[in-house]
Design a protein around this motif. Structure first.
Motif, PDB file in Angstrom:
ATOM      1  N   GLY A 166       0.152  -4.348 -14.768  1.00 55.90           N
ATOM      2  CA  GLY A 166       0.317  -3.748 -13.448  1.00 55.90           C
ATOM      3  C   GLY A 166      -1.020  -3.389 -12.812  1.00 55.90           C
ATOM      4  N   LEU A 167      -1.946  -2.836 -13.601  1.00 48.01           N
ATOM      5  CA  LEU A 167      -3.258  -2.475 -13.054  1.00 48.01           C
ATOM      6  C   LEU A 167      -4.057  -3.714 -12.651  1.00 48.01           C
ATOM      7  N   ALA A 168      -3.915  -4.808 -13.421  1.00 47.18           N
ATOM      8  CA  ALA A 168      -4.607  -6.043 -13.042  1.00 47.18           C
ATOM      9  C   ALA A 168      -4.096  -6.555 -11.699  1.00 47.18           C
ATOM     10  N   VAL A 169      -2.772  -6.485 -11.488  1.00 44.85           N
ATOM     11  CA  VAL A 169      -2.226  -6.908 -10.196  1.00 44.85           C
ATOM     12  C   VAL A 169      -2.665  -5.948  -9.093  1.00 44.85           C
ATOM     13  N   VAL A 170      -2.712  -4.655  -9.403  1.00 48.74           N
ATOM     14  CA  VAL A 170      -3.213  -3.687  -8.411  1.00 48.74           C
ATOM     15  C   VAL A 170      -4.648  -4.030  -8.012  1.00 48.74           C
ATOM     16  N   ALA A 171      -5.458  -4.411  -8.992  1.00 46.82           N
ATOM     17  CA  ALA A 171      -6.826  -4.835  -8.676  1.00 46.82           C
ATOM     18  C   ALA A 171      -6.825  -6.061  -7.784  1.00 46.82           C
ATOM     19  N   LEU A 172      -5.946  -7.037  -8.081  1.00 45.97           N
ATOM     20  CA  LEU A 172      -5.876  -8.262  -7.266  1.00 45.97           C
ATOM     21  C   LEU A 172      -5.373  -7.964  -5.863  1.00 45.97           C
ATOM     22  N   LEU A 173      -4.581  -6.901  -5.721  1.00 50.72           N
ATOM     23  CA  LEU A 173      -4.091  -6.525  -4.391  1.00 50.72           C
ATOM     24  C   LEU A 173      -5.171  -5.866  -3.544  1.00 50.72           C
ATOM     25  N   GLY A 174      -6.273  -5.497  -4.178  1.00 46.39           N
ATOM     26  CA  GLY A 174      -7.396  -4.938  -3.420  1.00 46.39           C
ATOM     27  C   GLY A 174      -7.374  -3.430  -3.290  1.00 46.39           C
ATOM     28  N   ALA A 189      -6.475 -13.340  11.562  1.00 49.95           N
ATOM     29  CA  ALA A 189      -5.399 -14.182  11.020  1.00 49.95           C
ATOM     30  C   ALA A 189      -5.405 -14.160   9.501  1.00 49.95           C
ATOM     31  N   ALA A 190      -6.600 -14.174   8.913  1.00 50.20           N
ATOM     32  CA  ALA A 190      -6.694 -14.135   7.448  1.00 50.20           C
ATOM     33  C   ALA A 190      -6.145 -12.824   6.900  1.00 50.20           C
ATOM     34  N   LEU A 191      -6.447 -11.721   7.563  1.00 49.51           N
ATOM     35  CA  LEU A 191      -5.937 -10.428   7.092  1.00 49.51           C
ATOM     36  C   LEU A 191      -4.419 -10.367   7.174  1.00 49.51           C
ATOM     37  N   LEU A 192      -3.839 -10.957   8.220  1.00 45.72           N
ATOM     38  CA  LEU A 192      -2.373 -10.995   8.335  1.00 45.72           C
ATOM     39  C   LEU A 192      -1.760 -11.775   7.171  1.00 45.72           C
ATOM     40  N   LEU A 193      -2.372 -12.897   6.840  1.00 49.57           N
ATOM     41  CA  LEU A 193      -1.871 -13.703   5.709  1.00 49.57           C
ATOM     42  C   LEU A 193      -2.069 -12.977   4.380  1.00 49.57           C
ATOM     43  N   VAL A 194      -3.165 -12.239   4.259  1.00 55.68           N
ATOM     44  CA  VAL A 194      -3.393 -11.455   3.035  1.00 55.68           C
ATOM     45  C   VAL A 194      -2.303 -10.390   2.882  1.00 55.68           C
ATOM     46  N   LEU A 195      -1.882  -9.780   3.998  1.00 57.42           N
ATOM     47  CA  LEU A 195      -0.816  -8.780   3.930  1.00 57.42           C
ATOM     48  C   LEU A 195       0.495  -9.403   3.456  1.00 57.42           C
ATOM     49  N   ILE A 196       0.775 -10.635   3.900  1.00 53.83           N
ATOM     50  CA  ILE A 196       1.989 -11.322   3.435  1.00 53.83           C
ATOM     51  C   ILE A 196       1.907 -11.581   1.934  1.00 53.83           C
ATOM     52  N   ALA A 197       0.758 -12.071   1.483  1.00 55.95           N
ATOM     53  CA  ALA A 197       0.579 -12.309   0.044  1.00 55.95           C
ATOM     54  C   ALA A 197       0.658 -10.996  -0.731  1.00 55.95           C
ATOM     55  N   PHE A 198       0.105  -9.946  -0.160  1.00 49.91           N
ATOM     56  CA  PHE A 198       0.145  -8.613  -0.773  1.00 49.91           C
ATOM     57  C   PHE A 198       1.587  -8.192  -1.012  1.00 49.91           C
ATOM     58  N   ALA A 199       2.427  -8.315   0.024  1.00 47.45           N
ATOM     59  CA  ALA A 199       3.823  -7.887  -0.093  1.00 47.45           C
ATOM     60  C   ALA A 199       4.552  -8.703  -1.159  1.00 47.45           C
ATOM     61  N   ALA A 200       4.326 -10.004  -1.176  1.00 47.25           N
ATOM     62  CA  ALA A 200       5.018 -10.866  -2.148  1.00 47.25           C
ATOM     63  C   ALA A 200       4.593 -10.529  -3.579  1.00 47.25           C
ATOM     64  N   LEU A 201       3.299 -10.357  -3.786  1.00 48.70           N
ATOM     65  CA  LEU A 201       2.794 -10.068  -5.132  1.00 48.70           C
ATOM     66  C   LEU A 201       3.255  -8.697  -5.616  1.00 48.70           C
ATOM     67  N   ALA A 202       3.193  -7.706  -4.717  1.00 49.85           N
ATOM     68  CA  ALA A 202       3.584  -6.341  -5.107  1.00 49.85           C
ATOM     69  C   ALA A 202       5.070  -6.266  -5.428  1.00 49.85           C
TER      70      ALA A 202
END
Length: 551
Positions: free
Chosen positions: A445-453, A483-496
């Protein structure tokens, strides 16, 4: 050139190759199973003849534990299997840790010597170290240490499950050490031809590692990896040849026509049309190894099928080494063509890769493939930093390489433990990981938290730096960054969301033994440490960014 310089430049590539030769000689000398593994020998003899042809698991590319009776783990899935595997570790597995230790030592000594800028070289300039070289060697050594220190527990579990023999374990070590040697050679080489040979060597070696388990799915993934990366590396070869042609036409002698410092110094003499075509092919070719669009399709299959420590190396280091090669070519291109060409090319590829990764993360049901698509997301952010090209963006991009390598290496090694514990790589079948195995669940979980930024991990600082540099670079890159930040937020939600499903929920405690998880703890501690304060690495990071700044 001093003897010490030659030693520090040679050892990172030579020591892993020597260790690989040692494993190879030992394997050939002891072709029979070694003493001390009678249970494995009996399991091999009692295995039905058709067991080698059976594919253990194959659901959407997932790999799981073979069923009982067909080379399977004799223990039921759970901590009992893991605990029994801990007792079956082989002391020779720990010899593999020697290579990362040597790489880290040489990198630290080179870094201490190069923090004031400049470079050192050996063997008539064939090997060369500047601040970027030292930074990349530190990343390679750190991620390799996590992977190699996690390998004994992984291989012990494979032995206990009867899915690994003494010979396959020796072959695993030999290939991993050769892989490390090739990556270090790519980092320390100043000659672009040698760089291409070293990266091509990583393709050959890792193809056997991807197919290490010899299941139908892993062999298919290995062939897919070979075909796509060979196409990419062929494009990179053609681009290198075109750059060599442009250098020769510019009057650069044959011996120095592929020397990186020479090409940077005389880039204004290169033919623009030939250089433009050559750089485009190189970015596409090495972009395939970095997991960038359009030659990215090998990455999720290969990362999900390779042994967990190998996936950690491929995601945490191999992708970064290929991107570092693109960064060096970008300096030549910008000096010859101006900043606009590579800026548009890299920004476009970064946005396309990020959009694809975010979309596929939303639909992902396999946690190893989820981590692979996360790698594409982070590589695209580094490519975006290279497109921006300011000192802040480049420093943030290099910091992102280090943080991603440490966090992703930890996450992939933890995913291998989860696969052993639960017997499946399907996200929907892993619930209550924190309740069943608190240490393993917390580290994953902490590794994924790190990947989430999230802070204090270094990816928070690097992503913040890339965003600040993007918005400060002008209106065009500001829109790209938004645009990149918007896509990062989508990836963030999916990963979390998917990680939370794996961690939470009820489960029976397994009575875990966290003693084998110390490499993962070290990886997360290092990722957090460079996120809080770069300390003595701050000057090195600044100098490394200066190496790849636009002339």
């Amino acid at each position: 050139m001093t003897a010490a310089t030659a030693l520090f430049l040679t050892a990172p590539a030579a020591v892993p190759l020597v260790v690989a030769a040692g494993y190879a000689l030992t394997g050939f000398a002891r072709r029979e199973l070694p003493r001390g593994l009678p249970t494995v020998r009996r399991a091999e003899r009692s295995r039905p003849q058709h067991a080698e042809k059976a594919a253990p698991v194959t659901v959407q590319g997932a790999t799981s534990i073979p069923p009982r009776g067909k080379g399977a783990d004799p223990s039921p899935p759970g901590e009992s299997a893991v605990a029994s595997s801990e007792r079956a570790r082989h002391p020779s597995d720990w010899a593999a840790v020697a290579s990362p230790t040597v790489i880290l030592t040489c990198a630290a000594l080179l870094a201490a010597d190069r923090v004031d800028g400049g470079s050192v070289s050996a063997y008539s300039g064939l090997l060369r170290a500047d601040a970027l070289t030292a930074w990349m060697l530190l990343v390679v050594g750190a991620v390799a240490f996590i992977a190699c220190a996690s390998a004994p527990a992984h291989l012990a579990a494979e032995r206990a499950a009867g899915s690994a023999t003494a010979w396959t374990v020796w072959r695993y070590h030999m290939l991993v050490q050769t892989f490390l040697g090739a990556m270090c050679l790519a980092v320390v080489s100043a000659n672009l031809g040698v760089l291409w040979v070293a990266i091509e060597a990583t393709t050959v070696v890792t193809a056997f590692l991807v197919g290490h388990r010899r299941t139908r799915t892993s062999v298919e993934a290995a062939w897919k990896y070979v075909v796509i990366c060979s196409a990419g590396i062929a494009l990179a070869f053609l681009g290198t040849v075109l750059l060599y042609y442009a250098a020769r036409q510019a009057g650069i002698s044959e011996a120095w026509a592929l020397d990186w410092p020479t090409l940077v110094a005389r880039a204004d003499r290169l033919d623009p049309a030939v250089t433009r075509l050559g750089i485009s092919l190189v970015i596409l070719g090495y972009g395939a190894k970095a997991g960038l669009v359009p030659l990215h399709a090998w990455l999720p299959d290969a990362h999900s099928q390779a042994p967990a420590p190998v996936s950690a190396l491929m995601s945490g280091v191999l992708l970064a080494v290929a991107l570092a090669a693109i960064l060096r070519y970008r300096v030549i291109a910008d000096a010859a063509l101006g900043a606009g060409f590579t800026r548009v090319l890299l920004a476009g590829i970064a946005l396309l890769t990020l959009a694809l990764a975010a979309g596929l993360l939303l639909a992902q049901r396999d946690y190893k493939r989820m981590l692979a698509y996360s790698s594409m997301e982070h590589m695209s952010l580094i490519a975006l930093a290279a497109a921006i090209g300011s000192p802040l963006a480049l420093a943030a991009g290099l910091l992102h390489i280090a943080g991603h390598g440490l966090a992703k290496g930890t996450a992939f090694c933890a995913s291998g433990r989860i696969l052993r514990l639960r017997g499946t790589s399907k996200i929907g079948r892993v619930r209550g990981l924190l309740a069943q195995s608190p240490w393993l669940g917390a580290l994953f979980g902490l590794a994924v938290v790190a990947l989430l930024g999230f802070p204090p991990f270094s990816l928070f600082a690097s992503e913040l730096g890339i965003a600040r540099a993007g918005f400060a670079a002008g209106a065009g890159l500001g829109w790209v960054t938004a645009a990149a930040l918007l896509l990062v937020l989508i990836a963030f939600a999916a990963l979390a969301t998917r990680t939370a499903r794996m961690l939470l929920g009820p489960a029976e405690p397994s009575g875990e033994s966290p003693s084998a998880l110390w490499p993962l703890v070290l990886g997360l501690m290092a990722c957090a440490a460079i996120g809080i304060a770069t300390g003595p690495l701050g000057d090195l990071l600044t100098q490394a960014a200066a190496v790849i700044e636009r002339p």
